[in-house]
Write a protein that holds these residues in place. Structure first.
Motif: not given
Length: 419
Positions: A33-37, A66-70, A91-94, A119-123
């Motif tokens: 997951l991108k920090t910028s996102f 969806p990309s974040i578990a907690h 992170e979740n595995f996505t 979590n396509l392209f980390g976005q």
């Protein structure tokens, strides 16, 4: 440490919120997951007033992704009456396969297999599709990017080629048709604020009915092909708060559609709308009560092709594959989920449920809801095998047993909670 930091931040916020600023927002723990996102969708930014309520809202939003578990936060002094805010991401595995399998004691068997990247392209974009075998083969492709343009504006595009064998009910008899729906849909996604979002768009589709066997009538065509245009509006109010497999809060989703036929002489235009009310309540450390009430109504055309169906994989577990249709529906699903075992990334849940519903017959009236032949009640039990670090990695098995007239019983398998 986290509790102490939280208490300190609350004191600072309520005592002198106007005097303290955010020096910087830092994101930790994210890999794909991108920090910028994360910064794009967060309301906490460098230079704004330090406010615990804003931070808490950001964390709730992140935990819905969806990309974040907690997710959780920390706050540290940065000097000059300013503070650094840290958002810590687990992170979740996505890249997730999906599967739904359902059977009844009538030896029906159907399945749907899919693969999605959440979590396509980390976005936090979703892309994927499914293959379905329900006598006939079907497939679909889906793309969804809720934050494509900004924190508030996104886009969804869906393509589907769905073919099934559908029962058509008329004159107290039944016929089976091969049904195909080929559709392309484009939706604009708009998030007004943390709790409210909208989707609006258009769907162009072709429906094709081909008679296979069963009763016939001179008033019911044995072949029908019609092009339609569907205008869609979805409104969601959402206060849900997630803690791994546990959910608490309320959500309401309204789906309203206007469908017009491109073949002016064949089928009339109609309206359809339904609202799902969902309520979740935590009980102790390991219990979760989940509820869904669906109220739906459509233009009451006297047609065998009514829009609301009674189906295993949609609303009543164990009932069978599209065993009835109607022009209005009331469905209640309620279940209690109890964590039986939990260690590390794995959790095992047991659940006991009751699915119940009733339908208005095509061309009928609302008194049809109380007719015994339209009422379905299916209690049952199930298991959930949960991977806590993979998004929606919940393998479910449910067995429903009908207790109303002419009931069936059957297994329903799937990925993800039933609702």
């Amino acid at each position: 440490m986290k509790q102490l930091i939280t208490i300190t931040l609350l004191c600072l916020t309520f005592a002198h919120a106007q005097e303290y600023k955010v020096a910087d927002l830092k994101v930790q723990g994210n890999k794909k997951l991108k920090t910028s996102f994360v910064k794009k969708i967060s309301n906490i930014k460098a230079g704004v007033v330090l406010d615990s309520s804003v931070i808490e809202a950001d964390i709730k939003l992140l935990k819905r992704l969806p990309s974040i578990a907690h997710a959780y936060y920390q706050v540290f002094p940065a000097g000059d009456n300013s503070y650094n805010v840290f958002y810590n991401i687990e992170e979740n595995f996505t890249i997730i396969p999906s599967a739904n399998v359902y059977t009844t004691n009538d030896d029906e068997f159907a399945y749907r297999l899919g693969l999605y990247e959440f979590n396509l392209f980390g976005q936090n974009m979703t892309f994927g599709g499914f293959y379905q075998k329900d006598i006939y083969s079907s497939y679909a492709l889906n793309f969804r990017a809720p934050y494509l343009f900004s924190r508030q504006l996104g886009l969804a595009i869906n393509y589907q080629d769905l073919t099934t064998q559908e029962p058509v009910f008329f004159d107290n008899t039944t016929a089976d048709y091969k049904y195909n729906n080929n559709s392309t849909e484009v939706l604009a996604l708009f998030q007004l604020n943390f709790n409210n979002r909208f989707e609006i768009g258009v769907n162009y589709f072709t429906e094709d009915y081909e008679y296979k066997f069963g009763a016939i009538s001179p008033d019911i065509p044995q072949e029908l092909r019609v092009h339609k245009l569907l205008y869609k509006l979805i409104y969601e109010y959402n206060t849900l708060d997630y803690d791994f497999q546990y959910v608490e809060g309320f959500r309401s989703i309204l789906n309203f559609q206007y469908v017009t036929s491109r073949n002016e002489t064949q089928l009339p235009d109609f309206l359809i709308g339904w609202n799902d009310f969902q309520y979740f309540k935590r009980f102790g450390a390991k219990g979760n009560w989940a509820n869904r009430l669906r109220l739906g109504v459509a233009t009451n055309n006297d047609t065998p092709f009514a829009p609301f169906s009674v189906d295993n994989n949609l609303n009543i577990r164990g009932v069978g594959n599209t065993i009835d249709r109607g022009t209005a529906a009331i469905v209640l699903n309620t279940e209690y989920r109890q964590t039986l075992y939990e260690k590390g990334w794995f959790s095992l849940q047991g659940n006991a449920f009751v699915d119940a519903g009733s339908w208005r017959n095509p061309g009928g009236d609302f008194g049809d809801f109380s007719e015994s032949q339209n009422i379905r009640v299916y209690p049952g039990i199930g298991l959930r095998f949960i991977h806590k670090r993979i998004f929606n990695a919940i393998f479910r098995i449910d067995y429903g047993i009908g207790i109303t007239d002419n009931s069936t019983q059957g297994l329903v398998f799937g990925i993800g909670q039933y609702f």
